[in-house]
Design an enzyme around this catalytic site. Structure first.
Site, PDB file in Angstrom:
ATOM      1  N   GLY A  63       0.837  -1.211   0.000  1.00 43.07           N
ATOM      2  CA  GLY A  63       0.000   0.000   0.000  1.00 43.07           C
ATOM      3  C   GLY A  63       0.865   1.250   0.000  1.00 43.07           C
ATOM      4  N   TYR A  77      -9.839  -6.546  14.195  1.00 38.91           N
ATOM      5  CA  TYR A  77      -8.726  -7.469  14.450  1.00 38.91           C
ATOM      6  C   TYR A  77      -8.339  -8.239  13.189  1.00 38.91           C
ATOM      7  CZ  TYR A  77      -8.741  -6.708  19.482  1.00 38.91           C
ATOM      8  OH  TYR A  77      -8.631  -6.144  20.710  1.00 38.91           O
ATOM      9  N   GLU A  91      -3.384  -2.082  -6.942  1.00 34.62           N
ATOM     10  CA  GLU A  91      -2.689  -2.934  -5.980  1.00 34.62           C
ATOM     11  C   GLU A  91      -3.541  -4.167  -5.735  1.00 34.62           C
ATOM     12  OE1 GLU A  91      -2.279  -1.183  -2.047  1.00 34.62           O
ATOM     13  OE2 GLU A  91      -1.648  -3.094  -1.215  1.00 34.62           O
ATOM     14  N   CYS A  95     -17.053   9.888  16.899  1.00 38.03           N
ATOM     15  CA  CYS A  95     -18.178   8.990  16.641  1.00 38.03           C
ATOM     16  C   CYS A  95     -18.669   8.362  17.952  1.00 38.03           C
ATOM     17  CB  CYS A  95     -17.820   7.975  15.569  1.00 38.03           C
ATOM     18  SG  CYS A  95     -19.279   7.420  14.671  1.00 38.03           S
ATOM     19  N   HIS A 104     -16.127  11.282  11.167  1.00 43.20           N
ATOM     20  CA  HIS A 104     -14.737  10.806  11.295  1.00 43.20           C
ATOM     21  C   HIS A 104     -13.771  11.760  10.597  1.00 43.20           C
ATOM     22  CE1 HIS A 104     -15.541   6.725  12.888  1.00 43.20           C
ATOM     23  NE2 HIS A 104     -16.705   6.901  12.310  1.00 43.20           N
ATOM     24  N   GLU A 154     -10.726  11.896  10.882  1.00 42.04           N
ATOM     25  CA  GLU A 154      -9.432  11.243  10.593  1.00 42.04           C
ATOM     26  C   GLU A 154      -9.310  10.764   9.148  1.00 42.04           C
ATOM     27  OE1 GLU A 154     -11.846  10.023  12.454  1.00 42.04           O
ATOM     28  OE2 GLU A 154     -11.970   7.834  12.429  1.00 42.04           O
TER      29      GLU A 154
END
Ligand code: GLN
Length: 546
Positions: free
Chosen positions: A19, A55, A143, A382, A520, A522
Site C-alpha cells: 500500500g 482485528y 494494488e 463517533c 470521522h 481522521e
C-alpha cells in the site's frame, strides 16, 4: 495521453507495505504532473470490509461516497490527496456478486459461467475502470492484496496476465518481495525473491520492476544477482529499506529512480526530477519535531492498525505543530473510577475512539468524566462523542440511566438514539449512515475557529467557511429531544447537518478543548493538509505540556 496501467503485486510474505509503495508511486507520478488514481483489489469474499472485525484487517476506511474500504485507501489519500470512491476498492465478493446478479438476470444468454473468462473479464473491466464514470486518468495504479501463490488471488493474476498482453507497453508490473537477513550467517537471502518471481512467471507474468523490502542495505552485487536471475534490468531493481517514517518512502523511491524506471518502461520521456518541495519541507519538519506530547487513545482494539487514520492524523497534526505526538493506547475495558486518574496520568489530552457495541464503553464514559472534570483536552470521535454525550447526561443533567439505544434498547433516557430511517434495516453490511454529509458550524464556536485556522480551509469547507463536509459511519445519533437541556447546561451543539437537523459536533466552550464529532475527521487528514480539528486539538495538547 492514453491511460497507462501499473499493477502492484506482492510475494513471499504479506504485510510488506504494498500500500505504501503504491501510494508512493502515485505521489511521484503526481509530482510529475500526471493525473493518477490508485485502487485496491482484495481477494477475500466479503463484499466490503465493513462487516470485518478490526482485528481481522485493521480499520475500515470510508470514502466520501460512502464505501467501506480497506485501510490502504487511507494511505492513498494521505499520500496523494486524491479523493477515492467506491471504484477504488474491489473485493472478490463484489466481483462474484456482479457476475452472479448478471447471471440471475439472464444476461449471459444460457452460457456456462466460469472463473475464466467471466470472473476474469469482470476483474479486467474494473481494473481498466470501464465504463469510466469519472474523468480520465493518466495512470491507474492497481494494488492486488494478498500474496501471489494464494489460491484466491489466482483470478486476479490471470486478469493481469491478459491485460499485459492486451495493453503491451501501456501496462507495467511492479512486484514487491522480501529479502530476509539471516543473522547467524550474516547474509541477505535473495532466494525467496527468485522463487516468488518464478511463481509469477509460471502464471505468465514477467515483472518489469522489483521492489525488494529489506531491513539491511542491499549492495549492487545483490541487486545484479536478482536482476539477472529474474530477467529484470538492474535499474529496475530498487530496494525499500526500513525507514524511520513511511512518509520518507516516496523520496527514497524517487532517489532510486522508481518513477523514472516506470516511465521508461512505458516509453514516456522521463524529463527532470520533480523537487517535491512541499513534501520535503514536511519531512524536514518531521525530523525536527522532537518534543514529545503524550496523547492517550482510549479504545478497545489493542492493535496498531485498528485506529490507523486516527494515529496518522495525530502524527501529522503533531508534526505541523512542531511536536512529536506520542500515542499511548489505553484499553477502555480496564478503566474504572478508582484507576482512571492513574490510567490517564501524564496525558496531555485524550482521544475517545470510535467503535461498536457494549464492550469497553463504561471505561470511555469514566474517562470522559475524568477529563471533563479535570479539564484535560478531549476529542471524542463517533462512538467517542456519543460517550461524552452520555456522560454529560448522567452527571450534569441528572439522568443516571442515560444511554445509547445501541447499548440498551429500553433505556428511558436514550440521549443517543437510532435514526428513523435505520429502524427497519435488518442487513448489517453497508446500511449505516455512510460517507460525506454537510454540517453547518456555529459562528464563534471552537470547532468553527479550528476550521477557519486551516491553511487551506477550502479543502475542508464548502461555499462558506462555516459549512463543512465530513465522512460518517454510524447508525445512532444525538437525540434532539434533549438538545435544549444540553445547551442550557453548557454542552453546545455547534455542528448541525442542515438537511436532517442532526447534531454533528458538541463542545463545552468553557473547557480548554472538549469536542466530540459524530463524523470521522481522521479520514480526511493528508500529509500536506492535516485535518483542522486534529491540528487544533494537538496544538492545545502541546501548549498544555509545555
Ligand atoms: N456504534 C456507534 C453507531 O453506530 C458509533 C459508530 C462509530 O464509532 N463508528 O452510531
Amino acid at each position: 495521453m492514453d491511460t497507462k496501467y501499473i499493477f502492484v503485486t506482492g510475494g513471499v510474505v504479506s504485510s510488506l507495505g504494498k500500500g505504501i509503495i503504491s501510494a508512493s508511486i502515485g505521489k511521484l507520478l503526481q509530482a510529475r504532473g500526471f493525473k493518477v488514481t490508485i485502487q485496491k483489489f482484495d481477494p477475500y469474499i466479503n463484499i466490503d470490509p465493513g462487516t470485518l472485525n478490526p482485528y481481522e484487517h485493521g480499520e475500515c476506511y470510508v470514502t466520501e461516497d460512502g464505501m467501506e474500504t480497506d485501510l490502504d485507501l487511507g494511505h492513498y489519500e494521505r499520500f496523494t490527496g486524491i479523493r477515492t470512491t467506491r471504484h477504488n476498492s474491489i473485493t472478490t465478493g463484489r466481483i462474484y456478486k456482479t457476475v452472479i446478479d448478471r447471471e440471475r438476470r439472464g444476461d449471459y444468454l444460457g452460457k456456462t459461467i466460469q472463473v475464466v473468462p467471466h470472473i476474469t473479464d469482470e476483474i479486467k473491466r474494473r481494473m481498466l475502470r470501464v465504463p469510466s464514470q469519472e474523468e480520465a486518468f493518466d495512470f491507474v495504479i492497481t494494488e492486488v492484496g494478498g500474496t501471489i501463490g494464494d489460491i484466491e488471488s489466482a483470478p486476479f493474476m490471470e486478469a493481469i496476465r491478459q491485460l499485459r498482453w492486451q495493453l503491451g507497453r501501456d501496462a507495467v508490473c511492479v512486484h514487491l518481495t522480501y529479502v530476509p537477513y539471516l543473522k547467524a550467517a550474516d547474509e541477505l537471502k535473495t532466494k525467496p525473491t527468485q522463487h516468488s518471481v518464478k511463481e509469477l512467471q509460471g502464471m505468465g507474468i514477467q515483472p518489469d520492476i522489483l521492489v525488494l523490502r529489506t531491513e539491511r542495505h542491499l549492495d549492487d552485487s545483490l541487486r545484479l544477482k536478482v536482476a539477472s536471475f529474474c530477467n529484470v534490468d538492474l535499474e529496475c531493481v530498487v530496494q525499500s529499506e526500513d525507514m524511520p517514517s513511511i512518509y520518507e518512502v516516496p523520496v527514497n523511491m524517487q532517489h532510486q529512480g522508481l518513477d523514472a524506471a516506470i516511465l521508461r518502461k512505458i516509453g514516456i520521456p522521463v524529463g527532470e526530477t520533480p523537487s517535491m518541495k512541499p513534501w520535503r519541507d514536511f519531512l524536514e519538519k518531521q525530523r525536527n519535531a522532537s518534543r514529545e506530547v503524550h496523547i492517550g487513545l482510549v479504545g478497545k482494539y489493542d492493535l496498531q492498525d485498528a485506529y490507523k487514520s486516527i494515529r496518522e492524523s495525530l502524527n501529522l497534526a503533531g508534526i505541523y505543530n512542531d511536536v512529536k505526538a506520542k500515542i499511548h493506547f489505553i484499553n477502555s475495558e480496564g478503566i474504572t473510577p478508582e484507576n482512571v486518574a492513574e490510567q490517564l496520568s501524564g496525558m496531555a489530552g485524550i482521544i475517545i475512539c470510535p467503535g461498536f457495541g457494549q464492550r469497553g464503553i463504561e471505561g470511555k464514559i469514566i474517562a470522559a468524566e475524568h477529563t471533563r472534570t479535570h479539564d484535560i483536552p478531549t476529542f471524542g470521535i463517533c462512538l467517542g462523542m456519543q460517550m461524552m454525550v452520555i456522560e454529560f447526561a448522567r452527571n450534569m443533567l441528572g439522568y443516571k440511566d442515560a444511554n445509547s439505544a445501541e447499548m440498551n434498547h429500553d433505556t428511558p433516557h436514550n440521549v443517543i438514539d437510532m435514526m428513523e430511517e435505520q429502524k427497519n434495516i435488518t442487513q448489517m453490511g453497508g446500511t449505516m449512515r455512510l460517507g460525506a454529509y454537510e454540517c453547518e458550524l456555529r459562528e464563534g464556536s471552537r470547532a468553527a475557529e479550528a476550521y477557519t485556522a486551516a491553511v487551506d480551509s477550502s479543502l475542508f469547507t464548502l461555499r462558506s467557511s462555516l459549512t463543512i463536509k465530513e465522512r460518517h459511519r454510524h447508525r445512532y445519533e444525538f437525540n434532539n429531544a434533549y438538545k435544549e437541556e444540553y445547551e442550557q447546561n453548557g454542552m453546545k451543539c455547534v455542528g448541525i447537518n442542515p438537511a436532517a437537523d442532526l447534531v454533528e459536533i458538541i463542545e463545552i466552550p468553557e473547557k480548554k478543548w472538549y469536542i466530540g464529532a459524530q463524523f470521522h475527521p481522521e479520514y480526511s487528514s493528508t500529509v500536506l493538509h492535516p485535518h483542522p480539528l486534529f491540528m487544533s486539538f494537538v496544538k492545545t495538547c502541546a501548549e498544555q505540556s509545555e
